[in-house]
Design an enzyme around this catalytic site. Structure first.
Site, PDB file in Angstrom:
ATOM      1  N   CYS A  49       0.805  -1.228   0.000  1.00  0.00           N
ATOM      2  CA  CYS A  49       0.000   0.000   0.000  1.00  0.00           C
ATOM      3  C   CYS A  49       0.834   1.273   0.000  1.00  0.00           C
ATOM      4  O   CYS A  49       0.360   2.326  -0.402  1.00  0.00           O
ATOM      5  CB  CYS A  49      -0.927  -0.011   1.209  1.00  0.00           C
ATOM      6  SG  CYS A  49      -0.067   0.191   2.772  1.00  0.00           S
ATOM      7  N   CYS A  57       5.554  -4.306   4.634  1.00  0.00           N
ATOM      8  CA  CYS A  57       6.902  -3.751   4.530  1.00  0.00           C
ATOM      9  C   CYS A  57       7.620  -3.656   5.872  1.00  0.00           C
ATOM     10  O   CYS A  57       8.664  -3.030   5.957  1.00  0.00           O
ATOM     11  CB  CYS A  57       6.779  -2.349   3.945  1.00  0.00           C
ATOM     12  SG  CYS A  57       5.868  -1.276   5.071  1.00  0.00           S
ATOM     13  N   CYS A  79       7.931   1.431   4.214  1.00  0.00           N
ATOM     14  CA  CYS A  79       7.411   2.205   3.074  1.00  0.00           C
ATOM     15  C   CYS A  79       7.284   3.677   3.421  1.00  0.00           C
ATOM     16  O   CYS A  79       7.255   4.526   2.530  1.00  0.00           O
ATOM     17  CB  CYS A  79       6.068   1.651   2.613  1.00  0.00           C
ATOM     18  SG  CYS A  79       4.726   1.891   3.791  1.00  0.00           S
ATOM     19  N   CYS A 155      -5.252 -14.156   3.189  1.00  0.00           N
ATOM     20  CA  CYS A 155      -5.406 -15.593   2.896  1.00  0.00           C
ATOM     21  C   CYS A 155      -5.811 -16.433   4.093  1.00  0.00           C
ATOM     22  O   CYS A 155      -6.664 -17.307   3.990  1.00  0.00           O
ATOM     23  CB  CYS A 155      -4.096 -16.170   2.390  1.00  0.00           C
ATOM     24  SG  CYS A 155      -3.437 -15.433   0.917  1.00  0.00           S
ATOM     25  N   GLN A 749      -3.096 -16.113 -12.977  1.00  0.00           N
ATOM     26  CA  GLN A 749      -3.684 -17.414 -12.669  1.00  0.00           C
ATOM     27  C   GLN A 749      -3.877 -18.235 -13.943  1.00  0.00           C
ATOM     28  O   GLN A 749      -4.337 -19.355 -13.890  1.00  0.00           O
ATOM     29  CB  GLN A 749      -5.067 -17.223 -12.000  1.00  0.00           C
ATOM     30  CG  GLN A 749      -5.003 -16.662 -10.595  1.00  0.00           C
ATOM     31  CD  GLN A 749      -6.391 -16.363 -10.042  1.00  0.00           C
ATOM     32  OE1 GLN A 749      -6.760 -15.214  -9.912  1.00  0.00           O
ATOM     33  NE2 GLN A 749      -7.155 -17.378  -9.708  1.00  0.00           N
ATOM     34  N   ARG A 892     -13.153 -15.013  -5.420  1.00  0.00           N
ATOM     35  CA  ARG A 892     -13.274 -16.273  -4.660  1.00  0.00           C
ATOM     36  C   ARG A 892     -14.733 -16.712  -4.455  1.00  0.00           C
ATOM     37  O   ARG A 892     -15.522 -15.965  -3.878  1.00  0.00           O
ATOM     38  CB  ARG A 892     -12.589 -16.113  -3.302  1.00  0.00           C
ATOM     39  CG  ARG A 892     -12.272 -17.435  -2.644  1.00  0.00           C
ATOM     40  CD  ARG A 892     -11.362 -17.219  -1.459  1.00  0.00           C
ATOM     41  NE  ARG A 892     -10.888 -18.516  -0.969  1.00  0.00           N
ATOM     42  CZ  ARG A 892      -9.950 -18.665  -0.052  1.00  0.00           C
ATOM     43  NH1 ARG A 892      -9.373 -17.615   0.468  1.00  0.00           N
ATOM     44  NH2 ARG A 892      -9.578 -19.873   0.340  1.00  0.00           N
ATOM     45  N   GLY A1044     -11.736 -21.696  -9.321  1.00  0.00           N
ATOM     46  CA  GLY A1044     -12.869 -22.585  -9.062  1.00  0.00           C
ATOM     47  C   GLY A1044     -12.504 -23.771  -8.192  1.00  0.00           C
ATOM     48  O   GLY A1044     -13.150 -24.820  -8.256  1.00  0.00           O
ATOM     49  N   GLU A1217     -13.023 -22.700  -2.209  1.00  0.00           N
ATOM     50  CA  GLU A1217     -14.072 -21.686  -2.287  1.00  0.00           C
ATOM     51  C   GLU A1217     -15.303 -21.944  -1.424  1.00  0.00           C
ATOM     52  O   GLU A1217     -15.866 -21.004  -0.868  1.00  0.00           O
ATOM     53  CB  GLU A1217     -14.493 -21.521  -3.750  1.00  0.00           C
ATOM     54  CG  GLU A1217     -13.321 -21.114  -4.630  1.00  0.00           C
ATOM     55  CD  GLU A1217     -13.732 -20.681  -6.013  1.00  0.00           C
ATOM     56  OE1 GLU A1217     -14.603 -21.335  -6.593  1.00  0.00           O
ATOM     57  OE2 GLU A1217     -13.183 -19.690  -6.502  1.00  0.00           O
TER      58      GLU A1217
END
Ligand SMILES: Cc1cc2nc3c(=O)[nH]c(=O)nc-3n(C[C@H](O)[C@H](O)[C@H](O)COP(=O)(O)OP(=O)(O)OC[C@H]3O[C@@H](n4cnc5c(N)ncnc54)[C@H](O)[C@@H]3O)c2cc1C
Ligand code: FES
Ligand code: FES
Length: 1272
Positions: A49, A57, A79, A155, A749, A892, A1044, A1217
């Site tokens: 960002c 960072c 940063c 994640c 991807q 997702r 998927g 998913e």
């Protein structure tokens, strides 16, 4: 010139013990991050960002207290921190704490052991934040958990990261401790040279930078000057020396994380060594140097409140409030004066520092250029001319026990967000009276109302000498507030209605907290804000040792290299000689026509090399070749017909990233025919413009006759917003022209799409393009077709200039130009019988496609809308709606998320209308023989659902302003195989090790780990013999997108088949040998010229069949009706993974997906400018994803037991998913909590509109906390 004489011309500091010198050859505003990555070439430290909002960072700076001269490690956002401010300091980066060569740090191995990485992009920053904390010694779990507000992970859902770090706390629970035991023996641990023990992070062993003389710095570079000042008088002499040049005093340099600097000052004056500004003294008052950092101030306030409560008990309130400002690294360097200056320059800024200091009755000492001091109040400071003046200190009074001080900060998530509204109260209680009457006028201050509002003066006047615990007085005060609060409305800020309501509620809260035991019992809990205990999680799954390494719970195979920063992402590729950087020029409006583009100013900026427009594209101007779902062409650069704000109009290419970004803003664009954009589905529907609507599928009833059995008709609609993917690695690509074409390192991807699109755009053969992908720093669908946009743009620049080009989008450009999750709406009418069984349904689902109908997901929505229910009576239509937004894209669980929330919303609506148990209504509508019935019973039991429903009812009866709700959601997720996925497996004869390359992309989901396990399992060898290589389009041509949830399954299958082929080839050799070892067998096969390399391509014609994935979830949460804040108390989730290929990986997928869904339903809010279509929430400052303290407090995951999948890959099921689809459960739990609040407010309706995202504002407004109901 006195100020410049005898100053050093070079800054010296160390990074990981190595000395670096910086002189005028590097721009004076270079950040530490740029230096670490581009000059020191240490790419373990990431960046995203560039505004202190993500934590990617973070490094450790061994900072020296200018007063005590003591050194201590602090976490710093590299940063924001200027490299020249490192003069004399020591910096430690992720490489410095542990690595392959020297051994790893225990933090790194712990992260791996507890499976706390997925894409790994956030991991180095997380580790360094914790490394800096370790110094504190006796850290509690609570302190650990509280310290990660500034570190975003998209994640994992944080639970494993928090576990890994809590394992270092003094109160680590036994079971967690046990999980970490022995692990260190398995890895080479870095040993401290001093102690001979594993590095504890306490001694600063990497600090070797004590060599500086006392002379301060003055660097004069072409673009600016840098001074380091030693005292206030030195600052004044520098002021004198610089004449009229623009300047800034550099303390933490974090203010630019809030308001980005458009023009850099000509002179930077570093004041961090000015001890007068950094020290404090305590007597009858507290005198705080103005540049005491927020962390230092917080620590001092806690200390004083404890040690001198008679005078300074109130400072605990200030410290608690500072704890809610920004995040640990920002607070470590950001200072009081820096914060106050933001408020000074931008009066609208809801400064928490300004607010609490004014609450306390503080004053400021200002020194002018003649060294004269002036003491002013905070409001008076805002009106001073501060040119060439220095804020010297802040004086806080002592307040005896008769003072009651309180403050609030209400924000969109638990931490690291600025306030919607903040409030501070200082009431002096008349000691002669009942203890309820005020002595004089109280202080009532608010931030976030409008730029000039601070004191609620009329309310203060009204409350003077009154009994504040008197009901009539309270109502009188609220009436005064109602009259004097006039909030402005500047998008993307919350509505005036909310902010005004909130301000009133906060006064009420404070008054309750003055005497919680004397207010009514059901009101008492309205006083405090929500209290969040330390969170915990439980993960239950079966694992069969006989199957190992398949089904073995192992951490991600790359976890350690991710935790040590050794894992490489696109932007970590070494910089090549002659390499250039590209940035998009984006339209600021849309739809419109471009009249003229003038890039002269940009091209005149030193370092700018080229500017390209649509006509410079040699081939086809499109990044969307006609592959799956991309039916309409999307242009790389608009030829002039701008479709939406944020569309790419050109590309600037420059010598550095900073110059490219800066130059892109200098390109002038004139527009004509600017139209008001159509941004929402509802706008299109109400306009009646059919040309914007396309039919995309339907469900017809197979049992239409049942309609006659309907007894109740229920109608409704439900709207949900979009979602930004928030990949920590933004869209990135590096293109390198080579002798026969181009090497392309793209964060994609879908390699095939990238190759095809570049070939088409440049008009060069596909076989001249080599696409390589090692890993992605998060994807979630953002890097399917949208990555191709950046790849084609980058390739264009590289091709035209025949030089390597790197294109890494800034978060703003990423957010503005790229499509996101489709916002969706549903209009429905259902007829049901007395049991809630649907006898007919007329529903239409709409998706907001953006400006083209590409990648439509509404077909998936309708497919997943059915979920586990009997659809025989349903009539459903799916429609796509064209708006003037970027083309929305897969995010997702695209479509499935929306489908499931839509049908679950209907189920809730039925249950509420009929006054039925919502679970029973769902069961009554289930498909025949659905496994959901049994899973539901199991979950009800294990989550004690029925008991908790009763407890919640009681709780809600007893509490007017805190409410709880519980809800249940089932899911059937139909999963289908499609596409081509290659795997190539090579065995090396020298030592029998195996390398695999597959056609999937490792984006954090653990595909490489699953492939490793499958490979080792089929070949019958140990995991450490297998290595997965980067994906590329030579070994995996014509492949399908990784999306998927399919690629892990498909690539595991392809690997399995390639391994089986190798075993087949080895079998005859083996037969000639007597129980050979693997290595002996391979050596012999090699001698016999056996081909030890096999490939296989998976397709859906293989021996697999589509299947359904089942899941059930219960969630309970608590809401503060007076603020709209919520917290998720507990989630119990059962997910069907078949026989999981890799249970730890699947746990990670479930937790991470679920928490991403929590963001979608509760926090993330995209706000567009209604007149020009510009995305206004385009930064970490205003677009918030869940943080570490937004996850469920008690998060329990179970895998469905005994449920091998007969039709999937090795009996497993996909997990990437589906769990996200069940996160909508929190919306229904919220509704249940709000039902009770609305009932208290006299609203007895069974159903009301409650859309998503259910932001704090949305919750507050739905909970109806009207001030006339505020009782004591
Ligand atoms: C991600 C993020 C989240 C944040 N969240 C919040 C929040 O929730 N609430 C909140 O209130 N704040 C928030 N902030 C603001 C933060 O508190 C300030 O950025 C910080 O306090 C600024 O201090 P600094 O030392 O870094 O200032 P700098 O950036 O170094 O300086 C800022 C300005 O102050 C001037 N200045 C500095 N010292 C003096 C002095 N002694 N005399 C005169 N002028 C001086 C400088 O000339 C400069 O113009 C946030 C910041 C970030 C980056
Ligand atoms: S890159 Fe520094 S905090 Fe995000
Ligand atoms: S692992 Fe944290 S952002 Fe991907």
């Amino acid at each position: 010139m006195a100020a410049t004489a005898a100053r050093r011309k070079e800054a010296t500091f160390t990074i990981n013990g190595k000395e670096y010198k910086v002189d005028e050859n590097i721009p004076v505003n270079t950040s530490l991050n740029t230096f670490i990555r581009n000059y020191a070439k240490l790419t373990g430290t990431k960046a995203m960002c560039l505004e202190g909002g993500c934590g990617a960072c973070v490094v450790t700076v061994w900072h020296q207290d200018p007063v005590t001269k003591q050194k201590a490690p602090i976490a710093v956002n590299s940063c924001l921190f200027p490299v020249l401010a490192c003069d004399g300091l020591a910096v430690t980066t992720i490489e410095g704490i542990g690595n392959k060569l020297d051994g790893y740090h225990r933090l790194q191995t712990r992260i791996m052991q507890l499976n706390a990485t997925q894409c790994g992009f956030c991991t180095p920053g997380m580790v360094m934040n914790m490394y800096s904390l370790l110094e504190k010694g006796h850290l509690t779990m609570k302190e650990v958990e509280n310290s990660f507000g500034g570190s975003i992970c998209r994640c994992t859902g944080y639970r494993p990261i928090l576990d890994a770090f809590k394992s270092f706390s003094s109160d680590v629970p036994e079971d967690l401790k046990k999980r970490c035991e022995d692990i260190e023996e398995l890895y080479k641990i870095k040993i401290c040279e001093k102690s001979g023990q594993p590095c504890s992070g306490k001694c600063g062993d990497s600090v070797k930078c004590d060599k500086l003389g006392s002379t301060l710095l003055h660097i004069e570079a072409s673009e600016g000057e840098w001074f380091a000042a030693s005292s206030i008088s030195d600052i004044l002499s520098i002021f004198d020396a610089i004449g009229d040049k623009t300047y800034m005093l550099v303390a933490g340099n974090t203010a630019r994380g809030v308001y980005h600097r458009v023009n850099e000052p000509q002179v930077f004056i570093n004041i961090n060594s000015v001890s007068e500004l950094r020290s404090h003294s305590v007597g009858e008052e507290i005198i705080l140097g103005a540049n005491v950092t927020l962390t230092e101030a917080m620590e001092l306030f806690y200390k004083l409140a404890k040690e001198q409560p008679k005078k300074f008990a109130y400072t605990k309130v200030l410290a608690d409030h500072i704890d809610l400002i920004a995040n640990v690294p920002v607070r470590n360097t950001g200072t009081i004066a820096g914060n106050l200056t933001i408020k000074y320059e931008h009066n609208e800024f809801p400064s928490d520092v300004f607010l609490i200091l004014e609450t306390a009755g503080a004053t400021l000492t200002v020194v002018d250029k003649d060294n004269k001091e002036e003491v002013v109040t905070l409001p008076a400071y805002l009106n001073l001319n501060m040119k060439k003046k220095v804020l010297k200190n802040v004086k806080l009074p002592s307040l005896d026990e008769s003072f009651r001080v309180g403050s609030f900060k209400i924000m969109p998530r638990a931490q690291n967000a600025h306030a919607y509204v903040n409030a501070g109260f200082r009431f002096k209680i008349n000691s002669q009276g009942s203890g309820r009457t005020l002595a004089g006028k109280p202080t009532v201050v608010f931030g976030g109302i409008n730029p000039s509002f601070l004191h609620a003066s009329k309310t203060e006047e009204y409350l003077k000498d009154k009994n504040v615990l008197d009901q009539a007085v309270l109502q009188g005060a609220l009436k005064q507030l109602e009259g004097e609060l006039v909030p402005d409305h500047v998008l993307p800020d919350a509505t005036p209605e909310y902010r005004k309501g909130l301000a009133k509620a906060l006064l009420y809260k404070f008054i309750i907290s003055l005497a919680p035991d004397s207010v009514k019992k059901n009101v008492k809990s309205g006083g405090p804000v929500l209290h969040r205990p330390v969170s915990s999680g439980k993960q239950e799954f079966e694992t069969d040792k006989k199957e190992w390494p398949l089904n073995q719970p192992i951490p991600k195979v790359e976890a350690l290299v991710q935790a040590s920063g050794e894992a490489k992402y696109v932007n970590d590729a070494p910089h090549l000689p002659g390499e250039l950087y590209a940035a998009f020029v984006l339209s600021s409006v849309g739809p419109a026509t471009v009249e003229k583009i003038n890039a002269t100013d940009a091209l005149n900026l030193p370092g700018v090399v080229a500017f390209y427009k649509a006509e410079d594209i040699p081939g086809k101007n499109a990044f969307t070749p006609p592959l799956a779902g991309l039916d309409e062409e999307e242009q790389i650069l608009s030829p002039g017909n701008v479709k939406f704000a944020g569309e790419a109009l050109g590309i600037v290419v420059a010598e550095t990233q900073d110059i490219a970004v800066r130059a892109s803003k200098l390109v002038k664009v004139d527009y004509k025919d600017v139209k008001k954009p159509v941004l929402t589905i509802r706008e299109v529907l109400s306009s009646g413009d059919k040309s914007r609507i396309a039919d995309k599928g339907k469900i017809d009833p197979t049992d239409p006759k049942a309609k006659s059995e309907a007894k109740h008709v229920i109608k409704g609609n439900f709207d949900i917003g979009g979602q930004y993917h928030f990949t920590m690695e933004t869209q990135s690509c590096v293109c390198i022209p080579i002798e026969d074409g181009m090497d392309v390192y793209s964060a994609t991807q879908w390699m095939d799409l990238t190759q095809f699109a570049i070939s088409q755009a440049l008009g060069i053969p596909e076989n001249s393009i080599n696409v390589y992908v090692r890993r992605l720093g998060g994807a979630y669908g953002a890097k399917i077709s949208r990555a191709t946009h950046v790849a084609t743009a980058c390739a264009l620049a590289a091709y035209k200039l025949n030089r390597p080009v790197r294109m890494v989008l800034s978060i703003e450009d990423n957010m503005k130009s790229m499509g996101k999750r489709f916002s969706c709406v549903i209009d429905y009418e259902v007829g049901v019988d007395d049991n809630g069984v649907i006898k007919y349904m007329e529903a239409t689902l709409y998706e907001n496609a953006g400006y083209v109908f590409n990648e439509s997901v509404v077909g998936f929505t309708i497919h997943h809308f059915v979920s586990c229910y009997d659809q025989s009576t349903w009539s459903v239509k799916a429609r796509s709606v064209r708006t003037d937004l970027p083309s929305n894209t897969y995010c997702r669980a695209p479509g499935s998320t929306e489908g499931i929330v839509f049908i679950e919303n209907i189920m809730e609506h039925i249950a509420k209308t009929l006054n039925k148990d919502p679970i029973q209504v769902r069961m009554n509508n289930l498909k025949k023989d659905s496994p959901i019935q049994k899973l539901t019973e199991e979950l009800k039991q294990s989550s004690s659902y029925d008991e908790r429903v009763l407890t919640i009812e009681e709780f809600n009866k007893e509490n007017l302003w805190k409410k709880r709700g519980i809800a249940f959601v089932p899911m059937e997720y139909p999963f289908g195989f499609w596409g081509n996925f290659h795997a190539i497996v090579s065995i090396y004869a020298g030592d029998g090790t195996v390398a695999v390359a597959h056609g999937g992309i490792e984006c954090g989901q653990g595909i490489n780990t699953k492939v490793t396990q499958v490979c080792a399992h089929i070949l019958g060898i140990s995991l450490d013999l297998v290595s997965v290589k980067p994906s590329n389009n030579l070994t995996a041509p014509n492949g399908m997108v990784t999306g998927g949830s399919i690629a892990s399954e498909a690539c595991s299958y392809a690997t399995m088949m390639a391994c089986k082929e190798l075993l087949k080839r080895l079998e005859p050799v083996k037969k000639t040998m007597d129980h050979p070892t693997w290595q002996q067998l391979i050596a012999e096969a090699y001698k016999q010229n056996v081909d030890l390399c096999a490939t296989y391509m998976f397709t859906n014609k293989d021996d697999v069949k589509n299947y359904s994935i089942y899941g059930v979830t219960v969630a309970e949460l608590e809401v503060d009706i007076l603020t709209g804040q919520q917290q998720i108390l507990r989630v119990d989730l059962i997910e069907d993974c078949g026989i999981s290929l890799s249970p730890e990986i699947d746990v990670g997928q479930i937790e991470g997906a679920f928490v991403m869904g929590l963001g979608y339903y509760l926090i993330e809010n995209l706000v567009y400018h209604p007149n020009n279509g510009e995305l206004l929430t385009n930064r970490t400052w205003n677009y918030k994803t869940p943080g570490a303290k937004d996850i469920p407090i008690d998060f329990r995951i179970q895998f469905r037991r005994n449920a091998p999948n007969p039709t999937g890959v090795l009996r497993s099921k996909a997990t990437g998913e589906p769990p996200l689809c069940m996160s909508c459960v929190v919306l229904f739990a919220l509704r249940n909590a709000l039902d009770s609040a609305r009932k208290n407010a006299g609203k007895s309706e069974k159903w009301y509109k409650f859309d998503a995202p259910a932001t704090t504002e949305n919750i507050f407004l739905t909970g109806l906390p009207k001030a006339d109901r505020y009782i004591l």
